[in-house]
Design an enzyme around this catalytic site. Structure first.
Site, PDB file in Angstrom:
ATOM      1  N   HIS A   1      12.659  27.075  24.591  1.00  0.00           N
ATOM      2  CA  HIS A   1      11.439  26.622  23.911  1.00  0.00           C
ATOM      3  C   HIS A   1      11.753  26.434  22.446  1.00  0.00           C
ATOM      4  O   HIS A   1      12.493  27.208  21.843  1.00  0.00           O
ATOM      5  CB  HIS A   1      10.277  27.598  24.094  1.00  0.00           C
ATOM      6  CG  HIS A   1      10.599  29.025  23.788  1.00  0.00           C
ATOM      7  ND1 HIS A   1      11.337  29.822  24.637  1.00  0.00           N
ATOM      8  CD2 HIS A   1      10.300  29.793  22.719  1.00  0.00           C
ATOM      9  CE1 HIS A   1      11.468  31.024  24.112  1.00  0.00           C
ATOM     10  NE2 HIS A   1      10.858  31.033  22.936  1.00  0.00           N
TER      11      HIS A   1
ATOM     12  N   HIS B   1       9.815  26.313  18.870  1.00  0.00           N
ATOM     13  CA  HIS B   1       8.559  26.597  18.177  1.00  0.00           C
ATOM     14  C   HIS B   1       8.378  25.525  17.108  1.00  0.00           C
ATOM     15  O   HIS B   1       9.292  25.307  16.303  1.00  0.00           O
ATOM     16  CB  HIS B   1       8.613  27.936  17.444  1.00  0.00           C
ATOM     17  CG  HIS B   1       8.837  29.144  18.296  1.00  0.00           C
ATOM     18  ND1 HIS B   1       7.848  30.068  18.566  1.00  0.00           N
ATOM     19  CD2 HIS B   1       9.949  29.617  18.926  1.00  0.00           C
ATOM     20  CE1 HIS B   1       8.339  31.056  19.316  1.00  0.00           C
ATOM     21  NE2 HIS B   1       9.616  30.802  19.539  1.00  0.00           N
TER      22      HIS B   1
ATOM     23  N   ILE C   1       0.497  31.629  22.447  1.00  0.00           N
ATOM     24  CA  ILE C   1      -0.608  32.568  22.688  1.00  0.00           C
ATOM     25  C   ILE C   1      -0.825  33.507  21.492  1.00  0.00           C
ATOM     26  O   ILE C   1      -1.924  34.035  21.302  1.00  0.00           O
ATOM     27  CB  ILE C   1      -0.353  33.347  24.005  1.00  0.00           C
ATOM     28  CG1 ILE C   1      -1.643  33.821  24.629  1.00  0.00           C
ATOM     29  CG2 ILE C   1       0.647  34.468  23.819  1.00  0.00           C
ATOM     30  CD1 ILE C   1      -1.496  34.294  26.073  1.00  0.00           C
TER      31      ILE C   1
HETATM   32  P1  5GP Z   1      10.660  33.783  21.524  1.00  0.00           P
HETATM   33  O1  5GP Z   1      10.717  35.092  20.823  1.00  0.00           O
HETATM   34  O2  5GP Z   1      11.190  33.876  22.936  1.00  0.00           O
HETATM   35  O3  5GP Z   1      11.282  32.681  20.743  1.00  0.00           O
HETATM   36  O4  5GP Z   1       9.129  33.396  21.592  1.00  0.00           O
HETATM   37  C1  5GP Z   1       8.352  33.460  22.739  1.00  0.00           C
HETATM   38  C2  5GP Z   1       6.977  32.998  22.356  1.00  0.00           C
HETATM   39  O5  5GP Z   1       6.220  32.833  23.546  1.00  0.00           O
HETATM   40  C3  5GP Z   1       6.214  33.966  21.458  1.00  0.00           C
HETATM   41  O6  5GP Z   1       5.839  33.304  20.259  1.00  0.00           O
HETATM   42  C4  5GP Z   1       4.993  34.365  22.312  1.00  0.00           C
HETATM   43  O7  5GP Z   1       3.819  34.508  21.550  1.00  0.00           O
HETATM   44  C5  5GP Z   1       4.904  33.226  23.295  1.00  0.00           C
HETATM   45  N1  5GP Z   1       4.327  33.589  24.578  1.00  0.00           N
HETATM   46  C6  5GP Z   1       4.675  34.665  25.345  1.00  0.00           C
HETATM   47  N2  5GP Z   1       3.945  34.669  26.474  1.00  0.00           N
HETATM   48  C7  5GP Z   1       3.137  33.580  26.417  1.00  0.00           C
HETATM   49  C8  5GP Z   1       2.152  33.046  27.308  1.00  0.00           C
HETATM   50  O8  5GP Z   1       1.875  33.575  28.382  1.00  0.00           O
HETATM   51  N3  5GP Z   1       1.528  31.902  26.903  1.00  0.00           N
HETATM   52  C9  5GP Z   1       1.812  31.296  25.716  1.00  0.00           C
HETATM   53  N4  5GP Z   1       1.130  30.180  25.431  1.00  0.00           N
HETATM   54  N5  5GP Z   1       2.728  31.769  24.859  1.00  0.00           N
HETATM   55  C10 5GP Z   1       3.382  32.902  25.211  1.00  0.00           C
END
Ligand code: 5GP
Length: 122
Positions: A106, A108, A36
């Protein structure tokens, strides 16, 4: 390590269909969708449908079928996004020090531009 899973995390809600997502690819055990808040022209998140907190949890506890499906889903996303030729970065943050925002595994997949060095000095 036994991780406890939070059923109310945002990706669990996406998997239950409670929150929409921009799906790139999906299989029986995996879902890939656009981030997002993209950090690069290509920024896809690939998650397993199973309840795994991070890659460590998944690698230790997922079934062979889930691991195969997830690994192949990542390859499929790379192929669909055409990142092989110019390169890409795959990141999976975990826990406090990894600055993990969403506690559901997840990966990336980032590409479409030169991403610079992996880490900048703290
Ligand atoms: P982390 O820091 O946990 O590795 O990354 C989480 C990722 O999830 C971030 O890049 C953030 O932009 C993404 N994200 C958070 N909420 C949502 C959402 O509701 N939808 C989508 N598509 N991505 C999300």
């Amino acid at each position: 390590m036994a991780y406890s899973y939070d059923d109310e995390n945002i990706f669990a809600k996406i998997l239950r269909g409670e929150i929409p997502n921009d799906t790139v690819f999906e299989t029986e055990h995996s879902l890939a969708f656009n981030d997002i808040r993209p950090q690069a022209p290509i920024h896809v998140l690939v998650i397993p449908r199973g309840k795994y907190v991070n890659y460590d949890d998944f690698a230790a506890n997922a079934s062979d079928e889930e691991i195969l499906d997830y690994t192949r889903a990542i390859a499929k996303v790379c192929e669909m996004k055409g990142v092989e030729a110019e390169g890409f970065r795959m990141i999976s943050n975990a826990g406090h020090n990894g600055v993990q925002e969403v506690p559901h595994l997840h990966v990336h997949i980032l590409g479409g531009r030169n991403l610079g060095r992996m880490l900048t000095p703290a």
